[in-house]
Design a protein around this motif. Structure first.
Motif, PDB file in Angstrom:
ATOM      1  N   PRO A  75       2.505 -11.559  -1.910  1.00 14.61           N
ATOM      2  CA  PRO A  75       1.977 -10.288  -1.395  1.00 14.61           C
ATOM      3  C   PRO A  75       2.325  -9.104  -2.291  1.00 14.61           C
ATOM      4  O   PRO A  75       1.520  -8.177  -2.449  1.00 14.61           O
ATOM      5  CB  PRO A  75       2.641 -10.166  -0.013  1.00 14.61           C
ATOM      6  N   LEU A  78      -0.043  -9.307  -5.538  1.00 16.23           N
ATOM      7  CA  LEU A  78      -1.437  -8.983  -5.225  1.00 16.23           C
ATOM      8  C   LEU A  78      -1.566  -7.537  -4.765  1.00 16.23           C
ATOM      9  O   LEU A  78      -2.587  -6.889  -5.027  1.00 16.23           O
ATOM     10  CB  LEU A  78      -1.957  -9.928  -4.140  1.00 16.23           C
ATOM     11  N   GLY A  79      -0.541  -7.023  -4.096  1.00 16.79           N
ATOM     12  CA  GLY A  79      -0.606  -5.639  -3.630  1.00 16.79           C
ATOM     13  C   GLY A  79      -0.577  -4.637  -4.773  1.00 16.79           C
ATOM     14  O   GLY A  79      -1.420  -3.746  -4.859  1.00 16.79           O
ATOM     15  N   LEU A  83      -4.787  -4.889  -5.073  1.00 17.27           N
ATOM     16  CA  LEU A  83      -5.172  -3.963  -4.018  1.00 17.27           C
ATOM     17  C   LEU A  83      -5.025  -2.512  -4.460  1.00 17.27           C
ATOM     18  O   LEU A  83      -5.832  -1.648  -4.089  1.00 17.27           O
ATOM     19  CB  LEU A  83      -4.330  -4.233  -2.771  1.00 17.27           C
ATOM     20  N   THR A 260      -9.010 -10.743  -1.413  1.00 16.70           N
ATOM     21  CA  THR A 260      -7.566 -10.581  -1.615  1.00 16.70           C
ATOM     22  C   THR A 260      -6.801 -10.825  -0.319  1.00 16.70           C
ATOM     23  O   THR A 260      -5.820 -11.582  -0.291  1.00 16.70           O
ATOM     24  CB  THR A 260      -7.263  -9.172  -2.144  1.00 16.70           C
ATOM     25  N   ILE A 261      -7.231 -10.182   0.767  1.00 17.74           N
ATOM     26  CA  ILE A 261      -6.537 -10.321   2.047  1.00 17.74           C
ATOM     27  C   ILE A 261      -6.626 -11.754   2.563  1.00 17.74           C
ATOM     28  O   ILE A 261      -5.645 -12.330   3.062  1.00 17.74           O
ATOM     29  CB  ILE A 261      -7.107  -9.329   3.075  1.00 17.74           C
ATOM     30  N   VAL A 264      -4.224 -14.055   0.648  1.00 15.92           N
ATOM     31  CA  VAL A 264      -2.826 -13.880   1.063  1.00 15.92           C
ATOM     32  C   VAL A 264      -2.578 -14.564   2.396  1.00 15.92           C
ATOM     33  O   VAL A 264      -1.556 -15.230   2.597  1.00 15.92           O
ATOM     34  CB  VAL A 264      -2.486 -12.378   1.148  1.00 15.92           C
ATOM     35  N   ASP A 273       2.442 -11.371   5.818  1.00 16.09           N
ATOM     36  CA  ASP A 273       2.116 -11.291   4.397  1.00 16.09           C
ATOM     37  C   ASP A 273       0.976 -10.309   4.154  1.00 16.09           C
ATOM     38  O   ASP A 273       0.954  -9.608   3.130  1.00 16.09           O
ATOM     39  CB  ASP A 273       1.748 -12.669   3.861  1.00 16.09           C
ATOM     40  N   THR A 277       1.147  -7.015   1.839  1.00 12.07           N
ATOM     41  CA  THR A 277       0.184  -6.776   0.760  1.00 12.07           C
ATOM     42  C   THR A 277      -0.396  -5.371   0.846  1.00 12.07           C
ATOM     43  O   THR A 277      -0.521  -4.668  -0.164  1.00 12.07           O
ATOM     44  CB  THR A 277      -0.943  -7.820   0.818  1.00 12.07           C
ATOM     45  N   GLY A 281       0.170  -2.483  -1.744  1.00 11.44           N
ATOM     46  CA  GLY A 281      -1.035  -1.886  -2.306  1.00 11.44           C
ATOM     47  C   GLY A 281      -0.971  -0.371  -2.280  1.00 11.44           C
ATOM     48  O   GLY A 281      -1.373   0.294  -3.243  1.00 11.44           O
TER      49      GLY A 281
END
Length: 360
Positions: A75, A78-79, A83, A260-261, A264, A273, A277, A281
């Motif tokens: 998370p 990716l955040g 994001l 993306t969401i 995760v 998670d 994220t 983000g």
């Protein structure tokens, strides 16, 4: 040979080496040493969340079970990497620049002859520099400078772009050295590979002291096959990518957000998670807005547990006496190098800022 060096290193030496690598990342990651230092400190603070590596005492978890093993890395990555870019694109309102019609996909013979030497030199420079952990970012700049100096004529953006892209491509290969042997990702691609190792239960740091030839061969073989597939995909799908770039950002950005969401959530089927994220983000969006570098933050988050364990083992040997770092020659040299590197870069940036303000 490098693995044998790691076995012979003491905990104080390894702690000092990791601190020196983190300082290199702070220096080469952006225009401001202060912002790089703040990013690195934030990454180190996040490493204190979870179970204590020595006493297993719970720290800053507030009873949340998902935080007992520390902040989940997926998370966070990716955040702050995906994001945050989506939120930044929404804020700037210039979502995607439409690509013009592409007349030719391959360079002609004259263009290829003109950029052949810069590409070769850029590849060599990128490969050599990226072996140093966290220094891969500087490869493209050094390659452009070398190409411009060697040309001794009016700069050609086409040639400089060829040298820069060649250096960036080869730096991804050179950074595999520090990733597989040290467990230190020096590029964004290295961070993604590091996360892939963790998702499959592999620890890249263990490759250093205990080389696993089968795993390393699989990784390098997979990277080679992927590179060949990307070349074919790039040539065959160039028209499709050009069409996609012409789509309205109001269509593309929601699709990227949902993917993306969903990715995760599907890893552990956990909404916690997803919340993490979104939180990271927002933090990444603030970082983009105020231009805080990303590499020191990610590197500090990854190296933080290793730095803490080595420091605490060193202090355990000396009964809590920090002077052991000063009596160890190698550790002392590395720490002095890290401090001088930060001070020299800060003074250089400060003097340059004063010069600009004085001449405005």
């Amino acid at each position: 040979m490098v693995a044998q060096w790691n076995i012979d290193l003491e905990t104080a030496d390894l702690f000092a080496a990791l601190v020196c690598i983190l300082c290199v990342a702070i220096v080469v990651s952006g225009k401001s040493v202060g912002k790089g230092l703040i990013s690195a400190l934030l990454g180190l603070l996040l490493c204190t969340i979870g179970s204590d590596p020595i006493s297993t005492y719970s720290r800053w978890t507030y009873g949340v079970e998902r935080l007992f093993n520390g902040v989940p890395p997926l998370p966070l990555i990716l955040g702050v990497m995906v994001l945050s870019d989506i939120l930044t694109s929404l804020e700037r309102f210039v979502l995607f620049e439409k690509t013009k019609h592409i007349a030719a996909f391959l360079p002609n013979w004259g263009q290829l002859k003109m950029m052949l030497l810069p590409m070769v030199t850029g590849s060599i420079i990128g490969l050599l520099i990226s072996v140093i952990p966290a220094a891969a970012r500087a490869a493209a700049f050094i390659s452009c400078y070398d190409t411009k100096r060697a040309a001794r004529r009016k700069k050609n953006p086409f040639v400089l772009a060829a040298a820069s892209q060649a250096a960036q491509a080869s730096s991804s290969v050179g950074s595999m050295f520090s990733l597989l042997l040290f467990g230190i990702p020096g590029t964004r691609l290295g961070v993604i590979l590091f996360m892939t190792f963790l998702l499959h239960g592999l620890s890249p740091a263990s490759f250093f002291g205990q080389p696993n030839i089968e795993v390393i061969d699989s990784v390098l073989g997979g990277a080679f096959v992927t590179g060949m597939l990307l070349i074919g995909l790039g040539f065959c799908g160039m028209h499709f990518f050009a069409v996609c770039s012409r789509l309205d950002g109001r269509i593309l950005l929601p699709i990227l957000f949902v993917i993306t969401i969903a990715g995760v959530y599907l890893i552990h089927q956990s909404f916690f998670d997803v919340y993490l994220t979104i939180l990271f983000g927002i933090i990444g969006y603030i970082r983009n807005r105020y231009r805080y570098p990303l590499l020191p933050f990610l590197l500090a988050f990854i190296l933080g547990p290793i730095i803490e364990v080595n420091l605490r083992h060193t202090l355990a040997f000396s009964a809590g006496d920090f002077s052991i770092l000063l009596t160890n020659p190698l550790a002392l040299i590395l720490l002095i190098t890290a401090i001088l590197l930060l001070l020299m870069t800060f003074l250089k940036q400060w003097s340059y800022t004063r010069y600009i303000k004085k001449n405005m």
